[in-house]
Design a protein around this motif. Structure first.
Motif, mmCIF file in Angstrom:
data_model
loop_
_atom_site.group_PDB
_atom_site.id
_atom_site.type_symbol
_atom_site.label_atom_id
_atom_site.label_comp_id
_atom_site.label_asym_id
_atom_site.label_seq_id
_atom_site.Cartn_x
_atom_site.Cartn_y
_atom_site.Cartn_z
ATOM 1 N N LYS A 58 35.534 67.112 70.658
ATOM 2 C CA LYS A 58 36.106 67.868 71.390
ATOM 3 C C LYS A 58 36.693 67.668 71.797
ATOM 4 C CE LYS A 58 32.873 70.549 74.575
ATOM 5 N NZ LYS A 58 31.596 70.665 76.089
ATOM 6 N N ALA A 59 37.442 66.467 72.612
ATOM 7 C CA ALA A 59 38.448 65.805 73.652
ATOM 8 C C ALA A 59 39.415 66.139 72.309
ATOM 9 C CB ALA A 59 37.918 65.086 73.950
ATOM 10 N N VAL B 171 30.127 74.059 64.750
ATOM 11 C CA VAL B 171 29.611 73.030 66.352
ATOM 12 C C VAL B 171 28.802 72.378 66.123
ATOM 13 C CG1 VAL B 171 29.584 72.484 68.886
ATOM 14 C CG2 VAL B 171 31.738 74.047 67.249
ATOM 15 N N TYR C 113 33.434 65.527 59.808
ATOM 16 C CA TYR C 113 34.763 64.230 61.076
ATOM 17 C C TYR C 113 35.018 63.154 61.367
ATOM 18 C CZ TYR C 113 37.090 69.314 61.996
ATOM 19 O OH TYR C 113 37.764 70.338 61.849
ATOM 20 N N ASP D 150 29.659 67.142 61.700
ATOM 21 C CA ASP D 150 29.502 65.362 61.865
ATOM 22 C C ASP D 150 29.917 64.985 61.381
ATOM 23 O OD1 ASP D 150 28.763 67.666 64.462
ATOM 24 O OD2 ASP D 150 26.946 66.081 64.790
ATOM 25 N N TRP E 197 40.584 68.793 70.766
ATOM 26 C CA TRP E 197 41.040 70.171 70.670
ATOM 27 C C TRP E 197 40.498 70.513 71.684
ATOM 28 C CZ3 TRP E 197 43.355 71.843 66.685
ATOM 29 C CH2 TRP E 197 42.909 71.681 66.001
ATOM 30 N N THR E 198 40.076 69.895 72.830
ATOM 31 C CA THR E 198 40.210 70.287 74.225
ATOM 32 C C THR E 198 41.255 70.673 74.920
ATOM 33 O OG1 THR E 198 37.571 69.840 75.011
ATOM 34 C CG2 THR E 198 39.667 70.228 76.709
ATOM 35 N N GLU F 258 35.460 78.709 62.431
ATOM 36 C CA GLU F 258 33.885 78.399 61.894
ATOM 37 C C GLU F 258 33.240 79.583 61.056
ATOM 38 O OE1 GLU F 258 31.479 77.065 65.268
ATOM 39 O OE2 GLU F 258 33.701 76.157 66.191
ATOM 40 N N PRO G 5 41.385 74.963 67.420
ATOM 41 C CA PRO G 5 41.034 74.484 65.350
ATOM 42 C C PRO G 5 40.115 75.479 64.913
ATOM 43 C CG PRO G 5 39.860 74.907 68.025
ATOM 44 C CD PRO G 5 41.078 75.060 68.555
ATOM 45 N N PRO H 278 31.721 63.889 67.197
ATOM 46 C CA PRO H 278 31.074 65.195 67.560
ATOM 47 C C PRO H 278 32.263 65.171 69.064
ATOM 48 C CG PRO H 278 29.744 64.664 66.636
ATOM 49 C CD PRO H 278 30.184 63.995 67.054
ATOM 50 N N ALA H 279 31.749 64.123 69.824
ATOM 51 C CA ALA H 279 32.657 63.850 71.280
ATOM 52 C C ALA H 279 34.120 64.391 71.334
ATOM 53 C CB ALA H 279 31.553 62.849 71.641
#
Length: 145
Positions: free
Chosen positions: A91-92, A70, A79, A76, A94-95, A108, A105, A87-88
């Protein structure tokens, strides 16, 4: 007028930083082990594997995604090019997937060398690295320009 000039200067500086970061990444390649028979992967297939929507390669073999860390510029850029997400947004995504129990996810690795090594040793893994980090132990199956 002075505020407009400051705002314009800030926007131009942000664009320059963005362009510099993108230039530092270089050309990305999606890789599999050299022992894997797969020779090509489409962008949408790579997106499915890395977004947890698909767990198999086009030839039917197992697919296990391996991400860069990450915050990595490689991650970055990957994706942005494959999933068209910042990136934001990732994150949303995978949350939400974790919260709803629909996925986890990818594992890594801290660097391109570590990704290359893990992918080379595990024929079911799929990773991405800079083209300059390629060696004969892995095979590029998708080039991201």
């Amino acid at each position: 007028m002075a505020m407009l000039k400051r705002t314009l200067a800030a926007v131009l500086a942000a664009c320059a930083v963005s362009a510099a970061a993108a230039a530092e990444v270089g050309e990305l390649v999606v890789i599999v082990s050299a022992r894997t028979p797969l020779t090509m992967l489409r962008t949408d297939q790579a997106a499915g594997i890395f977004l947890g929507e698909s767990y198999s390669l086009p030839d039917g073999g197992e697919a296990v995604a391996l991400d860069q860390s990450v915050g990595s510029p490689l991650r970055d850029e990957f994706y942005r090019k494959v999933a068209h997400r910042s990136p934001a947004l990732m994150k949303a995504y995978w949350t939400k997937m974790i919260f709803t129990g629909r996925g986890q996810p990818p594992r890594e690795a801290p660097s391109s060398a570590a990704v290359r090594r893990l992918v080379a040793d595990n024929p079911g893994m799929v990773g991405y690295i800079e083209r300059a980090a390629l060696d004969p132990t892995v095979r590029p199956v998708l080039v991201l320009k």
